[in-house]
Design a protein around this motif. Structure first.
Motif, PDB file in Angstrom:
ATOM      1  N   ALA A   1       0.699  -1.348  -0.351  1.00  0.00           N
ATOM      2  CA  ALA A   1      -0.490   0.277  -0.034  1.00  0.00           C
ATOM      3  C   ALA A   1       0.526   1.010   0.067  1.00  0.00           C
ATOM      4  O   ALA A   1       0.480   2.187  -0.064  1.00  0.00           O
ATOM      5  N   VAL A   2       2.149   0.752   0.520  1.00  0.00           N
ATOM      6  CA  VAL A   2       2.802   1.873   0.487  1.00  0.00           C
ATOM      7  C   VAL A   2       3.382   2.766  -0.862  1.00  0.00           C
ATOM      8  O   VAL A   2       4.232   2.023  -2.352  1.00  0.00           O
ATOM      9  N   ASP A   3       2.744   4.112  -1.219  1.00  0.00           N
ATOM     10  CA  ASP A   3       3.471   4.990  -2.900  1.00  0.00           C
ATOM     11  C   ASP A   3       5.328   4.610  -2.506  1.00  0.00           C
ATOM     12  O   ASP A   3       5.485   3.679  -4.229  1.00  0.00           O
ATOM     13  N   THR A   4       5.709   4.592  -2.388  1.00  0.00           N
ATOM     14  CA  THR A   4       7.011   4.185  -2.206  1.00  0.00           C
ATOM     15  C   THR A   4       7.728   3.850  -0.704  1.00  0.00           C
ATOM     16  O   THR A   4       7.819   4.309  -0.342  1.00  0.00           O
ATOM     17  N   VAL A   5       8.950   2.872  -0.865  1.00  0.00           N
ATOM     18  CA  VAL A   5       9.005   2.040  -0.407  1.00  0.00           C
ATOM     19  C   VAL A   5      10.476   2.656   0.926  1.00  0.00           C
ATOM     20  O   VAL A   5      12.086   3.115   0.200  1.00  0.00           O
ATOM     21  N   PRO A   6      10.469   3.148   1.675  1.00  0.00           N
ATOM     22  CA  PRO A   6      11.268   3.717   2.565  1.00  0.00           C
ATOM     23  C   PRO A   6      12.397   3.414   2.961  1.00  0.00           C
ATOM     24  O   PRO A   6      11.863   2.161   3.434  1.00  0.00           O
ATOM     25  N   PRO A   7      13.545   3.715   3.179  1.00  0.00           N
ATOM     26  CA  PRO A   7      14.847   2.368   3.651  1.00  0.00           C
ATOM     27  C   PRO A   7      14.339   1.874   4.971  1.00  0.00           C
ATOM     28  O   PRO A   7      14.502   0.074   4.722  1.00  0.00           O
ATOM     29  N   GLU A   8      14.389   1.811   5.789  1.00  0.00           N
ATOM     30  CA  GLU A   8      13.661   1.275   7.220  1.00  0.00           C
ATOM     31  C   GLU A   8      12.744   0.144   6.851  1.00  0.00           C
ATOM     32  O   GLU A   8      12.585  -0.872   7.686  1.00  0.00           O
ATOM     33  N   VAL A   9      11.165   0.584   6.201  1.00  0.00           N
ATOM     34  CA  VAL A   9      10.710  -0.406   5.079  1.00  0.00           C
ATOM     35  C   VAL A   9      11.694  -1.738   3.861  1.00  0.00           C
ATOM     36  O   VAL A   9      11.463  -2.317   4.298  1.00  0.00           O
ATOM     37  N   GLU A  10      12.233  -0.902   3.731  1.00  0.00           N
ATOM     38  CA  GLU A  10      13.174  -1.985   3.086  1.00  0.00           C
ATOM     39  C   GLU A  10      14.285  -2.735   3.446  1.00  0.00           C
ATOM     40  O   GLU A  10      14.023  -4.224   3.216  1.00  0.00           O
ATOM     41  N   ARG A  11      14.054  -2.064   5.028  1.00  0.00           N
ATOM     42  CA  ARG A  11      15.426  -3.291   5.167  1.00  0.00           C
ATOM     43  C   ARG A  11      14.443  -4.688   5.754  1.00  0.00           C
ATOM     44  O   ARG A  11      14.313  -5.646   6.347  1.00  0.00           O
ATOM     45  N   LYS A  12      13.194  -3.406   5.919  1.00  0.00           N
ATOM     46  CA  LYS A  12      12.252  -4.762   7.074  1.00  0.00           C
ATOM     47  C   LYS A  12      11.974  -5.885   5.506  1.00  0.00           C
ATOM     48  O   LYS A  12      11.952  -7.104   6.288  1.00  0.00           O
ATOM     49  N   VAL A  13      11.374  -5.723   4.497  1.00  0.00           N
ATOM     50  CA  VAL A  13      10.996  -6.052   3.665  1.00  0.00           C
ATOM     51  C   VAL A  13      12.145  -6.693   3.458  1.00  0.00           C
ATOM     52  O   VAL A  13      11.924  -8.661   2.930  1.00  0.00           O
ATOM     53  N   SER A  14      13.655  -6.668   3.194  1.00  0.00           N
ATOM     54  CA  SER A  14      14.368  -7.615   2.271  1.00  0.00           C
ATOM     55  C   SER A  14      14.336  -8.673   4.059  1.00  0.00           C
ATOM     56  O   SER A  14      15.491  -9.913   3.638  1.00  0.00           O
ATOM     57  N   SER A  15      14.133  -8.205   4.846  1.00  0.00           N
ATOM     58  CA  SER A  15      14.944  -9.677   6.017  1.00  0.00           C
ATOM     59  C   SER A  15      13.377 -10.472   5.994  1.00  0.00           C
ATOM     60  O   SER A  15      13.887 -11.045   6.347  1.00  0.00           O
ATOM     61  N   VAL A  16      12.051 -10.287   5.783  1.00  0.00           N
ATOM     62  CA  VAL A  16      10.603 -10.543   5.908  1.00  0.00           C
ATOM     63  C   VAL A  16      11.650 -12.357   4.802  1.00  0.00           C
ATOM     64  O   VAL A  16      11.376 -13.246   4.951  1.00  0.00           O
ATOM     65  N   LYS A  17      12.112 -11.360   3.774  1.00  0.00           N
ATOM     66  CA  LYS A  17      12.029 -12.189   2.175  1.00  0.00           C
ATOM     67  C   LYS A  17      13.642 -13.288   2.740  1.00  0.00           C
ATOM     68  O   LYS A  17      13.457 -14.570   2.545  1.00  0.00           O
ATOM     69  N   SER A  18      14.068 -12.909   3.458  1.00  0.00           N
ATOM     70  CA  SER A  18      15.799 -13.934   3.828  1.00  0.00           C
ATOM     71  C   SER A  18      14.772 -15.161   4.546  1.00  0.00           C
ATOM     72  O   SER A  18      14.971 -15.999   4.476  1.00  0.00           O
ATOM     73  N   THR A  19      14.199 -13.964   5.767  1.00  0.00           N
ATOM     74  CA  THR A  19      14.072 -15.683   6.045  1.00  0.00           C
ATOM     75  C   THR A  19      12.695 -16.399   5.677  1.00  0.00           C
ATOM     76  O   THR A  19      12.324 -17.276   5.669  1.00  0.00           O
ATOM     77  N   LEU A  20      11.890 -16.088   4.719  1.00  0.00           N
ATOM     78  CA  LEU A  20      11.129 -16.785   3.622  1.00  0.00           C
ATOM     79  C   LEU A  20      11.632 -17.880   3.206  1.00  0.00           C
ATOM     80  O   LEU A  20      11.618 -19.224   3.330  1.00  0.00           O
ATOM     81  N   ARG A  21      13.013 -17.082   2.410  1.00  0.00           N
ATOM     82  CA  ARG A  21      14.142 -18.425   1.933  1.00  0.00           C
ATOM     83  C   ARG A  21      13.985 -19.113   2.971  1.00  0.00           C
ATOM     84  O   ARG A  21      14.202 -20.172   2.049  1.00  0.00           O
ATOM     85  N   ALA A  22      14.661 -19.144   3.742  1.00  0.00           N
ATOM     86  CA  ALA A  22      15.315 -19.996   4.654  1.00  0.00           C
ATOM     87  C   ALA A  22      13.922 -21.284   5.172  1.00  0.00           C
ATOM     88  O   ALA A  22      13.861 -22.433   5.024  1.00  0.00           O
ATOM     89  N   GLU A  23      12.893 -20.504   5.640  1.00  0.00           N
ATOM     90  CA  GLU A  23      11.778 -20.671   5.718  1.00  0.00           C
ATOM     91  C   GLU A  23      11.467 -22.219   4.382  1.00  0.00           C
ATOM     92  O   GLU A  23      11.094 -23.534   4.667  1.00  0.00           O
ATOM     93  N   ARG A  24      11.417 -21.934   3.245  1.00  0.00           N
ATOM     94  CA  ARG A  24      11.074 -22.419   2.023  1.00  0.00           C
ATOM     95  C   ARG A  24      11.956 -24.102   1.713  1.00  0.00           C
ATOM     96  O   ARG A  24      11.436 -24.552   1.684  1.00  0.00           O
ATOM     97  N   GLU A  25      13.237 -23.559   2.023  1.00  0.00           N
ATOM     98  CA  GLU A  25      14.193 -24.444   2.474  1.00  0.00           C
ATOM     99  C   GLU A  25      14.224 -25.324   3.233  1.00  0.00           C
ATOM    100  O   GLU A  25      13.924 -26.350   2.376  1.00  0.00           O
ATOM    101  N   ARG A  26      13.638 -24.997   4.168  1.00  0.00           N
ATOM    102  CA  ARG A  26      14.178 -26.056   5.110  1.00  0.00           C
ATOM    103  C   ARG A  26      12.472 -27.193   5.330  1.00  0.00           C
ATOM    104  O   ARG A  26      12.656 -27.625   5.181  1.00  0.00           O
ATOM    105  N   ARG A  27      11.384 -26.295   3.958  1.00  0.00           N
ATOM    106  CA  ARG A  27      10.261 -27.397   3.654  1.00  0.00           C
ATOM    107  C   ARG A  27      10.746 -28.414   2.929  1.00  0.00           C
ATOM    108  O   ARG A  27      10.052 -28.955   2.599  1.00  0.00           O
TER     109      ARG A  27
END
Length: 147
Positions: free
Chosen positions: A46-72
């Motif tokens: 919903a955010v028009d532009t991704v501020p740096p603090e949100v980008e860091r959170k998104v990056s962290s979530v993606k990293s965690t999801l990739r690890a969870e995907r690999e575990r499964r």
């Protein structure tokens, strides 16, 4: 579950069209904690532009999801404890129902990762139009060469 069934499920999960029609799961359990993934993606998109603090959170979530995907995926492949999938050596063999659930979770995680990857590219129409024009130009160049 026999190896043929395992391979069929793995093929389904790894096919390029696996996420077509799939929806982002409402929740994903990571290390025993339920994460409200769907809400996070909706709020982030919903955010028009991704501020740096949100980008860091998104990056962290993606990293965690990739690890969870690999575990499964490791559990689906039968790799178990060697991959830190949370399995113990005494885990029972993977049954079809559990494998199907894991496969659905992997597809949901893939769908979530796809959604998160597109957050920085809100204007799909321009990208599609440009790609289509490039394709037409390559095709016309080919036709001119053939003549």
């Amino acid at each position: 579950m026999d190896e043929a069934e395992r391979e069929a499920i793995l093929d389904r999960v790894t096919s390029q069209s696996a996420t077509v029609g799939a929806s982002v799961p409402d929740e994903v359990t990571i290390d025993g904690t339920a994460v409200d993934l769907s809400e996070f993606i909706v709020e982030t998109r919903a955010v028009d532009t991704v501020p740096p603090e949100v980008e860091r959170k998104v990056s962290s979530v993606k990293s965690t999801l990739r690890a969870e995907r690999e575990r499964r995926m490791a559990r689906l492949r039968g790799e178990g404890a060697e991959t830190n999938a949370g399995d113990t050596p005494d885990d029972p063999p993977l049954d079809r129902e559990t494998a199907e659930r894991l496969a659905d979770e992997v597809v949901g995680i893939d769908r979530a990762l796809n959604a998160l990857e597109t957050i920085r590219h809100p204007d799909f129409a321009d990208a599609h139009r440009s790609a289509t024009l490039d394709g037409h130009e390559r095709w016309l160049a080919f036709v001119d060469e053939v003549r």
